[in-house]
Design a protein around this motif. Sequence first.
Motif, short mmCIF file in Angstrom:
data_model
loop_
_atom_site.label_atom_id
_atom_site.label_comp_id
_atom_site.label_asym_id
_atom_site.label_seq_id
_atom_site.Cartn_x
_atom_site.Cartn_y
_atom_site.Cartn_z
N MET A 84 0.83 -1.17 0.00
CA MET A 84 0.00 0.00 0.00
C MET A 84 0.89 1.24 0.00
SD MET A 84 -2.66 1.56 2.85
CE MET A 84 -3.06 0.08 3.59
N ALA A 85 0.89 1.98 -1.09
CA ALA A 85 1.68 3.20 -1.20
C ALA A 85 0.83 4.39 -0.78
CB ALA A 85 2.15 3.38 -2.63
N ARG A 86 1.39 5.21 0.11
CA ARG A 86 0.67 6.40 0.58
C ARG A 86 1.49 7.64 0.25
NH1 ARG A 86 -2.12 5.59 6.29
NH2 ARG A 86 -3.07 7.48 5.53
N GLU A 87 0.82 8.66 -0.25
CA GLU A 87 1.47 9.92 -0.58
C GLU A 87 0.74 11.06 0.10
OE1 GLU A 87 2.01 10.63 -4.78
OE2 GLU A 87 1.80 8.48 -5.15
N LEU A 88 1.48 12.07 0.53
CA LEU A 88 0.91 13.27 1.14
C LEU A 88 1.23 14.45 0.23
CD1 LEU A 88 -0.36 14.86 3.52
CD2 LEU A 88 1.94 14.96 4.49
N HIS A 89 0.20 15.17 -0.18
CA HIS A 89 0.37 16.37 -1.01
C HIS A 89 -0.17 17.56 -0.22
CE1 HIS A 89 1.31 14.20 -4.77
NE2 HIS A 89 0.60 13.24 -4.18
N ILE A 90 0.65 18.61 -0.09
CA ILE A 90 0.26 19.81 0.65
C ILE A 90 0.31 21.00 -0.29
CG2 ILE A 90 0.83 21.34 2.57
CD1 ILE A 90 2.07 18.90 3.96
N ASP A 91 -0.72 21.85 -0.21
CA ASP A 91 -0.83 23.01 -1.08
C ASP A 91 -1.31 24.19 -0.25
OD1 ASP A 91 -1.06 24.67 -3.34
OD2 ASP A 91 -3.17 24.10 -3.59
N ILE A 92 -0.64 25.33 -0.37
CA ILE A 92 -1.08 26.55 0.29
C ILE A 92 -1.34 27.58 -0.79
CG2 ILE A 92 -0.48 28.39 1.89
CD1 ILE A 92 1.25 26.37 3.38
N THR A 93 -2.57 28.11 -0.83
CA THR A 93 -2.93 29.06 -1.86
C THR A 93 -3.27 30.41 -1.24
OG1 THR A 93 -5.25 28.45 -1.75
CG2 THR A 93 -3.90 27.26 -3.34
N ALA A 94 -3.01 31.45 -1.98
CA ALA A 94 -3.35 32.81 -1.57
C ALA A 94 -4.09 33.47 -2.73
CB ALA A 94 -2.09 33.58 -1.20
N PRO A 95 -5.39 33.20 -2.87
CA PRO A 95 -6.13 33.76 -3.99
C PRO A 95 -6.28 35.27 -3.88
CG PRO A 95 -7.63 32.69 -2.46
CD PRO A 95 -6.23 32.43 -1.97
N ALA A 96 -6.59 35.92 -5.00
CA ALA A 96 -6.77 37.37 -5.01
C ALA A 96 -7.97 37.77 -4.15
CB ALA A 96 -6.96 37.86 -6.44
N GLN A 97 -9.00 36.96 -4.15
CA GLN A 97 -10.17 37.21 -3.31
C GLN A 97 -10.38 36.02 -2.40
OE1 GLN A 97 -13.38 37.83 -6.02
NE2 GLN A 97 -12.97 40.02 -6.18
N GLY A 98 -10.79 36.30 -1.18
CA GLY A 98 -11.06 35.22 -0.24
C GLY A 98 -9.85 34.88 0.61
N PRO A 99 -10.04 33.98 1.55
CA PRO A 99 -8.97 33.63 2.48
C PRO A 99 -7.94 32.69 1.87
CG PRO A 99 -10.89 32.30 2.94
CD PRO A 99 -11.29 33.27 1.85
N ALA A 100 -6.74 32.74 2.44
CA ALA A 100 -5.71 31.79 2.04
C ALA A 100 -6.08 30.42 2.60
CB ALA A 100 -4.35 32.24 2.56
N LEU A 101 -5.85 29.39 1.82
CA LEU A 101 -6.21 28.03 2.22
C LEU A 101 -4.99 27.14 2.31
CD1 LEU A 101 -9.32 27.44 -0.06
CD2 LEU A 101 -9.32 28.10 2.33
N ARG A 102 -5.04 26.23 3.27
CA ARG A 102 -4.02 25.19 3.39
C ARG A 102 -4.76 23.88 3.13
NH1 ARG A 102 -1.09 26.19 8.40
NH2 ARG A 102 -3.20 26.42 9.11
N ARG A 103 -4.28 23.13 2.14
CA ARG A 103 -4.94 21.88 1.77
C ARG A 103 -3.94 20.74 1.85
NH1 ARG A 103 -7.55 24.29 -3.66
NH2 ARG A 103 -5.35 24.67 -3.97
N ALA A 104 -4.40 19.63 2.37
CA ALA A 104 -3.57 18.43 2.44
C ALA A 104 -4.40 17.26 1.92
CB ALA A 104 -3.12 18.16 3.87
N ALA A 105 -3.81 16.50 1.03
CA ALA A 105 -4.49 15.34 0.45
C ALA A 105 -3.63 14.11 0.68
CB ALA A 105 -4.72 15.54 -1.04
N ILE A 106 -4.26 13.03 1.06
CA ILE A 106 -3.56 11.75 1.23
C ILE A 106 -4.06 10.81 0.15
CG2 ILE A 106 -3.17 9.78 2.75
CD1 ILE A 106 -3.53 11.70 5.11
N LEU A 107 -3.12 10.32 -0.64
CA LEU A 107 -3.44 9.37 -1.69
C LEU A 107 -2.97 7.99 -1.26
CD1 LEU A 107 -2.23 11.42 -4.79
CD2 LEU A 107 -4.53 11.26 -3.89
N THR A 108 -3.85 7.02 -1.34
CA THR A 108 -3.52 5.64 -1.03
C THR A 108 -3.61 4.85 -2.33
OG1 THR A 108 -4.46 5.92 1.16
CG2 THR A 108 -4.07 3.67 0.43
N ASP A 109 -2.49 4.34 -2.78
CA ASP A 109 -2.40 3.63 -4.06
C ASP A 109 -2.94 4.48 -5.21
OD1 ASP A 109 -1.23 1.36 -2.96
OD2 ASP A 109 -3.19 0.47 -2.48
N GLY A 110 -2.64 5.79 -5.16
CA GLY A 110 -3.04 6.70 -6.23
C GLY A 110 -4.48 7.17 -6.16
N VAL A 111 -5.23 6.76 -5.13
CA VAL A 111 -6.63 7.16 -4.98
C VAL A 111 -6.75 8.06 -3.75
CG1 VAL A 111 -8.98 6.32 -4.59
CG2 VAL A 111 -7.41 5.01 -6.01
#
Length: 115
Positions: A1-28
């Motif tokens: 079982m392969a697990r990956e962690l992807h983290i993204d921090i965005t600062a859009p022109a409008q709205g709040p900055a978001l911190r997103r984290a996604a965990i993929l297990t076997d590419g899903v």
Amino acid sequence: MARELHIDITAPAQGPALRRAAILTDGVLSDLYIDRIDRPTLAGAVIRGRVTRIVAGMNAAFVDIGTGRDGLLPAADVRLPQADKHGGGTRTTPRIVQPSVPRGPLAQRYARARR
């Protein structure tokens, strides 16, 4: 079982900055967490607080959790410390047990626990 962690921090022109984290297990995608940087959430966190007011009509309590605003704690979510009958805990340092189903108004349960 392969697990990956992807983290993204965005600062859009409008709205709040978001911190997103996604965990993929076997590419899903298996888990996705989204948090606002300017106002992180405390939902699901275990926080120590002090009861400041009990509102019998709501069957709930307001709890000072150190954020400047009191949090609302419904009676259904209250778990009072229980002393261990076998010597493993006290009222202030309970052992980990499965909490019993809360019964009765919050004010009565809170008063009993403080005795």
